[in-house]
Write an enzyme that holds these catalytic residues in place. Sequence first.
Site, PDB file in Angstrom:
ATOM      1  N   GLU A  46       0.819  -1.209   0.000  1.00 50.08           N
ATOM      2  CA  GLU A  46       0.000   0.000   0.000  1.00 50.08           C
ATOM      3  C   GLU A  46       0.855   1.262   0.000  1.00 50.08           C
ATOM      4  O   GLU A  46       1.923   1.301   0.596  1.00 50.08           O
ATOM      5  CB  GLU A  46      -0.906   0.015   1.239  1.00 50.08           C
ATOM      6  N   CYS A 101       3.286   8.568   1.185  1.00 54.13           N
ATOM      7  CA  CYS A 101       3.810   7.653   2.197  1.00 54.13           C
ATOM      8  C   CYS A 101       4.058   6.303   1.520  1.00 54.13           C
ATOM      9  O   CYS A 101       3.141   5.675   1.000  1.00 54.13           O
ATOM     10  CB  CYS A 101       2.767   7.543   3.307  1.00 54.13           C
ATOM     11  N   CYS A 155       6.444  -6.777   8.106  1.00 57.35           N
ATOM     12  CA  CYS A 155       7.585  -6.240   8.856  1.00 57.35           C
ATOM     13  C   CYS A 155       8.088  -7.333   9.782  1.00 57.35           C
ATOM     14  O   CYS A 155       7.293  -8.099  10.316  1.00 57.35           O
ATOM     15  CB  CYS A 155       7.131  -5.024   9.668  1.00 57.35           C
ATOM     16  N   CYS A 165       6.243  -4.098  16.779  1.00 55.95           N
ATOM     17  CA  CYS A 165       5.835  -3.013  17.660  1.00 55.95           C
ATOM     18  C   CYS A 165       4.363  -3.264  18.031  1.00 55.95           C
ATOM     19  O   CYS A 165       3.547  -3.525  17.144  1.00 55.95           O
ATOM     20  CB  CYS A 165       6.008  -1.669  16.964  1.00 55.95           C
ATOM     21  N   CYS A 189       1.275  -1.369  16.376  1.00 54.65           N
ATOM     22  CA  CYS A 189       1.281  -1.178  14.913  1.00 54.65           C
ATOM     23  C   CYS A 189       0.615  -2.349  14.206  1.00 54.65           C
ATOM     24  O   CYS A 189       0.952  -3.507  14.448  1.00 54.65           O
ATOM     25  CB  CYS A 189       2.725  -1.018  14.429  1.00 54.65           C
ATOM     26  N   CYS A 242      -1.385   6.163   9.797  1.00 56.48           N
ATOM     27  CA  CYS A 242      -0.155   5.512  10.230  1.00 56.48           C
ATOM     28  C   CYS A 242      -0.452   4.203  10.926  1.00 56.48           C
ATOM     29  O   CYS A 242      -1.298   4.140  11.804  1.00 56.48           O
ATOM     30  CB  CYS A 242       0.546   6.360  11.286  1.00 56.48           C
TER      31      CYS A 242
HETATM   32  N1  SAH Z   1       8.993   0.975  10.306  1.00 58.43           N
HETATM   33  C1  SAH Z   1       9.217   2.368  10.307  1.00 58.43           C
HETATM   34  C2  SAH Z   1       8.347   3.142   9.335  1.00 58.43           C
HETATM   35  C3  SAH Z   1       6.895   2.732   9.230  1.00 58.43           C
HETATM   36  S1  SAH Z   1       5.810   3.105  10.564  1.00 58.43           S
HETATM   37  C4  SAH Z   1       9.057   2.917  11.706  1.00 58.43           C
HETATM   38  O1  SAH Z   1       8.592   2.207  12.575  1.00 58.43           O
HETATM   39  O2  SAH Z   1       9.455   4.057  11.914  1.00 58.43           O
HETATM   40  C5  SAH Z   1       5.499   4.869  10.442  1.00 58.43           C
HETATM   41  C6  SAH Z   1       5.086   5.507  11.787  1.00 58.43           C
HETATM   42  O3  SAH Z   1       3.757   5.135  12.172  1.00 58.43           O
HETATM   43  C7  SAH Z   1       5.986   5.069  12.933  1.00 58.43           C
HETATM   44  O4  SAH Z   1       6.334   6.153  13.753  1.00 58.43           O
HETATM   45  C8  SAH Z   1       5.086   4.122  13.677  1.00 58.43           C
HETATM   46  O5  SAH Z   1       5.519   3.954  14.975  1.00 58.43           O
HETATM   47  C9  SAH Z   1       3.740   4.805  13.541  1.00 58.43           C
HETATM   48  N2  SAH Z   1       2.598   3.931  13.851  1.00 58.43           N
HETATM   49  C10 SAH Z   1       2.519   2.604  13.700  1.00 58.43           C
HETATM   50  N3  SAH Z   1       1.301   2.152  14.098  1.00 58.43           N
HETATM   51  C11 SAH Z   1       0.599   3.223  14.508  1.00 58.43           C
HETATM   52  C12 SAH Z   1      -0.736   3.403  15.012  1.00 58.43           C
HETATM   53  N4  SAH Z   1      -1.580   2.387  15.125  1.00 58.43           N
HETATM   54  N5  SAH Z   1      -1.138   4.655  15.317  1.00 58.43           N
HETATM   55  C13 SAH Z   1      -0.283   5.697  15.129  1.00 58.43           C
HETATM   56  N6  SAH Z   1       0.970   5.594  14.662  1.00 58.43           N
HETATM   57  C14 SAH Z   1       1.428   4.362  14.352  1.00 58.43           C
HETATM   58 FE1  SF4 Z   2       7.462  -2.405  11.678  1.00 54.49          FE
HETATM   59 FE2  SF4 Z   2       5.229  -1.129  12.451  1.00 54.49          FE
HETATM   60 FE3  SF4 Z   2       7.310  -1.290  14.119  1.00 54.49          FE
HETATM   61 FE4  SF4 Z   2       7.465   0.298  11.944  1.00 54.49          FE
HETATM   62  S1  SF4 Z   2       6.073   0.562  13.682  1.00 54.49           S
HETATM   63  S2  SF4 Z   2       9.032  -1.145  12.688  1.00 54.49           S
HETATM   64  S3  SF4 Z   2       6.270  -0.923  10.465  1.00 54.49           S
HETATM   65  S4  SF4 Z   2       6.098  -3.029  13.355  1.00 54.49           S
END
Ligand code: SAH
Ligand code: SF4
Length: 410
Positions: free
Chosen positions: A124, A137, A144, A148, A151, A382
């Site tokens: 996406e 974006c 991944c 986290c 996420c 995000c």
């Molecule tokens: N993997 C990289 C880039 C992709 S995530 C990273 O983690 O930085 C892009 C951003 O979205 C990151 O700051 C991540 O922590 C945030 N993010 C992920 N899940 C989210 C959620 N459910 N609500 C808000 N931000 C989120």
């Molecule tokens: Fe992977 Fe989501 Fe963590 Fe970014 S925030 S490193 S996409 S698991």
Amino acid sequence: MTVTLDMTRENANAPPPQAVAGASARASLVGLGRGELAERLTQLGVPQRQLRMRASQLWRWLYGRGVSDFAEMTDVAKGLRADLSQAFDIARPEIVTEQVSVDGTRKWLIRLPAHGGQAPADVEAVYIPEHDRGTLCVSSQVGCTLTCTFCHTGTQRLVRNLTAGEILAQVLIARDRLGDWPGGTRPTDAPVPDAQRAVSNIVMMGMGEPLYNFDQVKQALLIAADGEGLSVSKRRITLSTSGVVPMIPRTGAEIGVMLAISLHAVRDELRDELVPLNKKYPIAELMDACRSYPGLSNARRITFEYVMLKGVNDTAAEARDLVRLLKGIPAKINLIPFNPWPGSGYECSDWETIETFAEIVNRAGYASPVRTPRGRDIMAACGQLKSASERVPAWKLRQGADQSVGEPVG
Ligand code: SAH
Ligand code: SF4
């Protein structure tokens, strides 16, 4: 305000997506650098003395004008065009869906065909228009390896790394769909100035951890930044990492784009839980890597992303600790309201709590825009990006999260 769901307007306001090259066995030229283009031209018998000029022509058609058919390369000899189209492919991958949010945000689900042992995969990309910029974006991986806890992408196993061509294809598709290529008929037309473009900015904040796919991300971003091609200034490209410390110096030295760090917690104990990679690269090491990032100044700051999780990381004391932690680093702070997803187990902090947090940060001199969630009706925010394939329940992954801190692949 009543929110109108606009989810099913596939390919709104524009002609249908172009033909698909999914089944093609020809190798793609998209994602190749100048040297590699010259090499491919040599394979077709282009004489040595013409190589630079021909490679340069291809480069400008592919990345400066965004053509997806060799027939459009009007200043390339017909015979060579025919040879090129027999041997190589420059068509876009298939757009499976295009969703348009009521706020103008667009989300594309793109099907990447199988090639070179890589399975087909869906990925996406999201376009967010704002008054002074248009941000695309972009995803770097399907799924991944990291987990986290807040996420949605983290609940999807890594399917595969994207190639440079597949990363760039997201930019090319956005430009196609937004009518964002320079006009005229010749590839030498001046590029459209940043501010007038639909896609003026690129953020590597889609699916995946870009620093676990370093080589392909580097190649794609250097092509995106090239002044004779897509010409997106490095200051308008931001790479977001969850904190792959050993790759941060190389990001600065070899790619030179803006850096964003997904911080989300100011204590190791909590960050270990939210961003399990922290167990490998704790906060102090991450901050050291940030301090040494080349070219930092008040005009070139590192962005620290901080997702606001109710009752987890959102106290006034944590806001003050955040300010202390970032002392001496030219920084911006992005407070991101948590975007909930089914089964996440977290809630977004109350608005008042977010305001109090933001005020403390602001008083310390940081502009800390609270990132307004965009495209919520199309799940484009995000951490909500997730292809339909390989769904794994969050709880299941979390059970194994302690062991699997995540490793680079490929
Ligand atoms: N993997 C990289 C880039 C992709 S995530 C990273 O983690 O930085 C892009 C951003 O979205 C990151 O700051 C991540 O922590 C945030 N993010 C992920 N899940 C989210 C959620 N459910 N609500 C808000 N931000 C989120
Ligand atoms: Fe992977 Fe989501 Fe963590 Fe970014 S925030 S490193 S996409 S698991």
